[in-house]
Write a protein that holds these residues in place. Sequence first.
Motif, PDB file in Angstrom:
ATOM      1  N   LEU A 102       0.812  -1.215   0.000  1.00 19.17           N
ATOM      2  CA  LEU A 102       0.000   0.000   0.000  1.00 19.17           C
ATOM      3  C   LEU A 102       0.845   1.264   0.000  1.00 19.17           C
ATOM      4  O   LEU A 102       0.435   2.301  -0.533  1.00 19.17           O
ATOM      5  N   GLY A 103       2.045   1.180   0.577  1.00 20.97           N
ATOM      6  CA  GLY A 103       2.922   2.340   0.600  1.00 20.97           C
ATOM      7  C   GLY A 103       3.408   2.767  -0.764  1.00 20.97           C
ATOM      8  O   GLY A 103       3.912   3.891  -0.930  1.00 20.97           O
ATOM      9  N   ASP A 104       3.268   1.883  -1.761  1.00 24.10           N
ATOM     10  CA  ASP A 104       3.676   2.227  -3.129  1.00 24.10           C
ATOM     11  C   ASP A 104       2.610   3.029  -3.867  1.00 24.10           C
ATOM     12  O   ASP A 104       2.853   3.497  -4.982  1.00 24.10           O
ATOM     13  N   THR A 106      -0.029   6.277  -4.173  1.00 23.18           N
ATOM     14  CA  THR A 106      -0.138   7.667  -3.719  1.00 23.18           C
ATOM     15  C   THR A 106      -1.491   7.937  -3.066  1.00 23.18           C
ATOM     16  O   THR A 106      -1.682   8.977  -2.437  1.00 23.18           O
ATOM     17  N   SER A 107      -2.442   7.005  -3.247  1.00 23.61           N
ATOM     18  CA  SER A 107      -3.745   7.129  -2.605  1.00 23.61           C
ATOM     19  C   SER A 107      -4.286   5.725  -2.376  1.00 23.61           C
ATOM     20  O   SER A 107      -3.726   4.735  -2.865  1.00 23.61           O
ATOM     21  N   ASP A 108      -5.377   5.615  -1.637  1.00 20.35           N
ATOM     22  CA  ASP A 108      -6.016   4.330  -1.378  1.00 20.35           C
ATOM     23  C   ASP A 108      -6.353   3.665  -2.716  1.00 20.35           C
ATOM     24  O   ASP A 108      -7.033   4.268  -3.560  1.00 20.35           O
ATOM     25  N   PRO A 109      -5.882   2.438  -2.955  1.00 29.50           N
ATOM     26  CA  PRO A 109      -6.141   1.784  -4.246  1.00 29.50           C
ATOM     27  C   PRO A 109      -7.609   1.488  -4.497  1.00 29.50           C
ATOM     28  O   PRO A 109      -7.993   1.165  -5.634  1.00 29.50           O
ATOM     29  N   PHE A 110      -8.445   1.611  -3.471  1.00 30.71           N
ATOM     30  CA  PHE A 110      -9.871   1.377  -3.647  1.00 30.71           C
ATOM     31  C   PHE A 110     -10.684   2.639  -3.350  1.00 30.71           C
ATOM     32  O   PHE A 110     -11.824   2.560  -2.893  1.00 30.71           O
ATOM     33  N   VAL A 120      -7.291   7.051 -10.335  1.00 34.36           N
ATOM     34  CA  VAL A 120      -6.338   6.099  -9.790  1.00 34.36           C
ATOM     35  C   VAL A 120      -7.093   5.040  -8.992  1.00 34.36           C
ATOM     36  O   VAL A 120      -7.971   5.371  -8.189  1.00 34.36           O
ATOM     37  N   GLY A 121      -6.720   3.782  -9.200  1.00 34.19           N
ATOM     38  CA  GLY A 121      -7.339   2.725  -8.410  1.00 34.19           C
ATOM     39  C   GLY A 121      -7.120   1.364  -9.030  1.00 34.19           C
ATOM     40  O   GLY A 121      -6.932   1.244 -10.246  1.00 34.19           O
ATOM     41  N   ARG A 122      -7.148   0.343  -8.190  1.00 38.99           N
ATOM     42  CA  ARG A 122      -6.980  -1.013  -8.689  1.00 38.99           C
ATOM     43  C   ARG A 122      -8.187  -1.401  -9.543  1.00 38.99           C
ATOM     44  O   ARG A 122      -9.329  -1.307  -9.102  1.00 38.99           O
ATOM     45  N   GLY A 123      -7.904  -1.798 -10.775  1.00 39.71           N
ATOM     46  CA  GLY A 123      -8.958  -2.148 -11.717  1.00 39.71           C
ATOM     47  C   GLY A 123      -9.334  -1.024 -12.654  1.00 39.71           C
ATOM     48  O   GLY A 123     -10.174  -1.217 -13.549  1.00 39.71           O
ATOM     49  N   SER A 394       1.278  -0.611  -9.192  1.00 43.08           N
ATOM     50  CA  SER A 394       0.860   0.364  -8.195  1.00 43.08           C
ATOM     51  C   SER A 394       0.448   1.632  -8.928  1.00 43.08           C
ATOM     52  O   SER A 394       0.988   1.966  -9.981  1.00 43.08           O
ATOM     53  N   ASN A 395      -0.523   2.354  -8.367  1.00 42.49           N
ATOM     54  CA  ASN A 395      -1.051   3.562  -8.998  1.00 42.49           C
ATOM     55  C   ASN A 395      -1.603   3.284 -10.393  1.00 42.49           C
ATOM     56  O   ASN A 395      -1.452   4.095 -11.312  1.00 42.49           O
ATOM     57  N   GLU A 396      -2.246   2.120 -10.558  1.00 44.45           N
ATOM     58  CA  GLU A 396      -2.985   1.843 -11.799  1.00 44.45           C
ATOM     59  C   GLU A 396      -3.945   3.002 -12.036  1.00 44.45           C
ATOM     60  O   GLU A 396      -4.622   3.468 -11.123  1.00 44.45           O
ATOM     61  N   ARG A 397      -4.022   3.484 -13.272  1.00 43.04           N
ATOM     62  CA  ARG A 397      -4.812   4.690 -13.515  1.00 43.04           C
ATOM     63  C   ARG A 397      -5.235   4.785 -14.981  1.00 43.04           C
ATOM     64  O   ARG A 397      -4.612   4.193 -15.851  1.00 43.04           O
TER      65      ARG A 397
END
Length: 422
Positions: A102-104, A106-110, A120-123, A394-397
């Motif tokens: 999660l530290g990788d 820049t914001s909550d992945p969800f 930005v977010g997973r998926g 990380s930081n999928e966007r």
Amino acid sequence: MTEAPTPEEAAARAAAIAAGLDPADPAAILAALIRCPSVTPREGGALALIEALLARQGFDVARPVFEEAGTEPVENLFASIGEAGPHLVFAGHTDVVPPGTLGDWTSDPFAGEIVAGEMVGRGAVDMKGGIAAFLAAYARHARRNGPPPGRLSFLVTGDEEGPAVNGTVKLLDWAKARGERFDGCLVGEPTNPSVLGEMVKIGRRGSLSGEVRVAGTQGHVAYPHLADNPVRAAVQIAESLLATPLDEGTGTFQPSNLEITAIETGNASVNVIGARCSIFFNVRFNDRWTIDTLKAELAARIAAGAAAGHLRPGRPAAGYELLWRERPSAAFSTGGDAAGGGGALTGALTAAIHQMTGRRPELSTSGGTSDARFIKDHCPVIEFGLVGKTMHMSNERVALSDLEGLTEIYEAFIARWFAAHA
């Protein structure tokens, strides 16, 4: 990181969120989907949200759950609108890979935050963005033109990023048993390397994995005459697999490629000769091969390597066991003309892309596998979605401009596909 809701909480939350969403707004839909922590095999509320959105628009929605021994149950979704006429299906998945450290981020992945014009977010890219775009595309088409002159369905699984056992393959069989027949399918996987509109996947290479277990005799390295070192034969077998290219490619596919992914002995001692050695490999292959002909070729190469790979000079050839791993998939191509069965499908999509972007996309079979490998047995299938640079990172966007652009392409595609089948 957001905690996973219970099924009851997910359904209630989805209904409340869907009630406040504009079904034609892809960014709002995507943000809501990202906030559903649907890490494989958890549903996380994502399918419940899609169900609520589609039910509002008159879709008949089913949520079958599949399972089998040794696997976790997986929730799926099948939603349809319309009756007689040509049947177009959009396929995708709401499950995502874990966010990692999660530290990788820049914001909550969800959280689905927007930073500098990107969500930005997973998926976001793989592949809730594609689902959001097609949901919005259908809503826009229906507002402007009414429902399509035929039948349109969403086939969405929660098991694409997992073992792919209780998802699309079972969902297709379930739909077929209900009498569903599809005339064409678009999968919303991210297909573009750099720019929206540059690549459509009209097929995929096959995938075949295996393990060769070479048997030896354990012993002390200072007394090799009392042992048989399986690594000697394993090296020769690996060389036999790799020495000669499998082929030079075809007009549709790049050359087949075999990679040794690991050679393992399970032996951590430098003064011990191990009793066994395993070679793991994977082949991504083109349409020059079937699964059976490729297996025969590799088995022959392994046998030749083992025959030449004596454990020690003057001793018999190495003994080994060949095991085929995972579920193999065959190479396939929908094609860009009527002969491939996908002429109308490919034509409608490439025309929609050119209409909205001015680009003429490359028709490609590159990359890994997808659930299209299951769909091809039911109808012509092609794949087109967002730019895939950040998938699984990380930081999928996704750029909001690309999300809007994909929605416009999908809307034009829906109109063109049904017009071609009028």
